[in-house]
Design a protein around this motif. Structure first.
Motif, PDB file in Angstrom:
ATOM      1  N   PHE A 203     -25.871  30.576   2.429  1.00  0.00           N
ATOM      2  CA  PHE A 203     -26.408  31.674   2.604  1.00  0.00           C
ATOM      3  C   PHE A 203     -25.475  32.311   3.662  1.00  0.00           C
ATOM      4  CE2 PHE A 203     -28.893  34.945   5.094  1.00  0.00           C
ATOM      5  CZ  PHE A 203     -29.312  35.800   4.011  1.00  0.00           C
ATOM      6  N   SER A 204     -25.075  31.815   4.648  1.00  0.00           N
ATOM      7  CA  SER A 204     -24.195  32.246   5.976  1.00  0.00           C
ATOM      8  C   SER A 204     -22.740  32.343   5.107  1.00  0.00           C
ATOM      9  CB  SER A 204     -23.868  30.931   6.802  1.00  0.00           C
ATOM     10  OG  SER A 204     -25.233  30.883   7.411  1.00  0.00           O
TER      11      SER A 204
ATOM     12  N   ASP B 209     -29.924  27.507   1.609  1.00  0.00           N
ATOM     13  CA  ASP B 209     -29.963  26.856   2.661  1.00  0.00           C
ATOM     14  C   ASP B 209     -29.145  25.607   2.760  1.00  0.00           C
ATOM     15  OD1 ASP B 209     -31.854  28.753   3.702  1.00  0.00           O
ATOM     16  OD2 ASP B 209     -33.507  27.639   3.419  1.00  0.00           O
ATOM     17  N   LYS B 210     -28.830  25.294   1.794  1.00  0.00           N
ATOM     18  CA  LYS B 210     -28.038  23.768   1.527  1.00  0.00           C
ATOM     19  C   LYS B 210     -26.589  24.039   2.205  1.00  0.00           C
ATOM     20  CE  LYS B 210     -29.876  22.033  -2.471  1.00  0.00           C
ATOM     21  NZ  LYS B 210     -30.080  20.492  -2.538  1.00  0.00           N
TER      22      LYS B 210
ATOM     23  N   ARG C 167     -21.775  25.395   7.851  1.00  0.00           N
ATOM     24  CA  ARG C 167     -22.536  26.835   7.478  1.00  0.00           C
ATOM     25  C   ARG C 167     -23.203  26.534   6.087  1.00  0.00           C
ATOM     26  NH1 ARG C 167     -17.966  30.857   7.969  1.00  0.00           N
ATOM     27  NH2 ARG C 167     -16.416  28.957   7.440  1.00  0.00           N
ATOM     28  N   ASP C 168     -24.278  27.124   5.985  1.00  0.00           N
ATOM     29  CA  ASP C 168     -24.961  27.009   4.622  1.00  0.00           C
ATOM     30  C   ASP C 168     -24.571  27.925   3.835  1.00  0.00           C
ATOM     31  OD1 ASP C 168     -26.305  29.182   5.377  1.00  0.00           O
ATOM     32  OD2 ASP C 168     -28.159  28.445   5.887  1.00  0.00           O
TER      33      ASP C 168
ATOM     34  N   GLY D 159     -33.853  30.128  -2.802  1.00  0.00           N
ATOM     35  CA  GLY D 159     -33.900  30.430  -1.083  1.00  0.00           C
ATOM     36  C   GLY D 159     -33.429  29.256  -0.390  1.00  0.00           C
ATOM     37  N   ASN D 160     -34.105  27.846  -1.104  1.00  0.00           N
ATOM     38  CA  ASN D 160     -33.921  26.668  -0.522  1.00  0.00           C
ATOM     39  C   ASN D 160     -32.419  26.225  -0.916  1.00  0.00           C
ATOM     40  OD1 ASN D 160     -36.531  26.665   0.369  1.00  0.00           O
ATOM     41  ND2 ASN D 160     -37.494  25.302  -1.184  1.00  0.00           N
TER      42      ASN D 160
ATOM     43  N   TYR E 151     -25.925  36.144  -4.411  1.00  0.00           N
ATOM     44  CA  TYR E 151     -26.301  34.867  -4.477  1.00  0.00           C
ATOM     45  C   TYR E 151     -26.379  34.139  -5.522  1.00  0.00           C
ATOM     46  CZ  TYR E 151     -27.635  37.481  -0.132  1.00  0.00           C
ATOM     47  OH  TYR E 151     -27.698  37.981   1.098  1.00  0.00           O
TER      48      TYR E 151
END
Length: 118
Positions: free
Chosen positions: A78-79, A13-14, A75-76, A9-10, A96
């Motif tokens: 996830f985006s 976020d990168k 944008r990370d 998850g982290n 993912y």
């Protein structure tokens, strides 16, 4: 995304940023080619004695090319995944995990940095 651990998850976020030393182009077919200069002592020996190229051309596949063009330093991961899912649908599954691995590979070769690394 519930099956991803906290570390994954982290990672999502990168925020990826293209490395400045990587020159790239988009071919007529929409595929991206990265031009990577092979420099350093061992590359120099390989170029001189084994006729290895001074520049390597890395051709990305359609999904890799699409993702590369989306990297904007804002944008990370996830985006970015939403755009990939919209464009490639089930072909991108498992989304993912694939994106995380793709960005890990780009990062390991120095093709991208992450905003918090810059």
């Amino acid at each position: 995304m519930s099956h991803l651990n906290k570390e994954s998850g982290n990672y999502l976020d990168k925020i990826p940023v293209r490395a400045e030393q990587i020159h790239w182009s988009v071919e007529e077919n929409g595929l991206v080619t990265l031009d990577v200069e092979n420099k350093g002592f061992f590359h120099g020996i390989a170029q001189k004695f084994f006729h290895k190229p001074k520049i390597s051309h890395i051709h990305l596949d359609p999904m890799g090319s699409f993702i590369w063009c989306l990297i904007d330093g804002k944008r990370d991961i996830f985006s970015l995944s939403a755009s990939v899912k919209e464009r490639f649908g089930e072909e991108a599954s498992p989304l993912y995990e694939r994106l995380s691995k793709y960005f890990q590979v780009l990062h390991s070769y120095g093709f991208i940095l992450f905003k918090n690394d810059v």
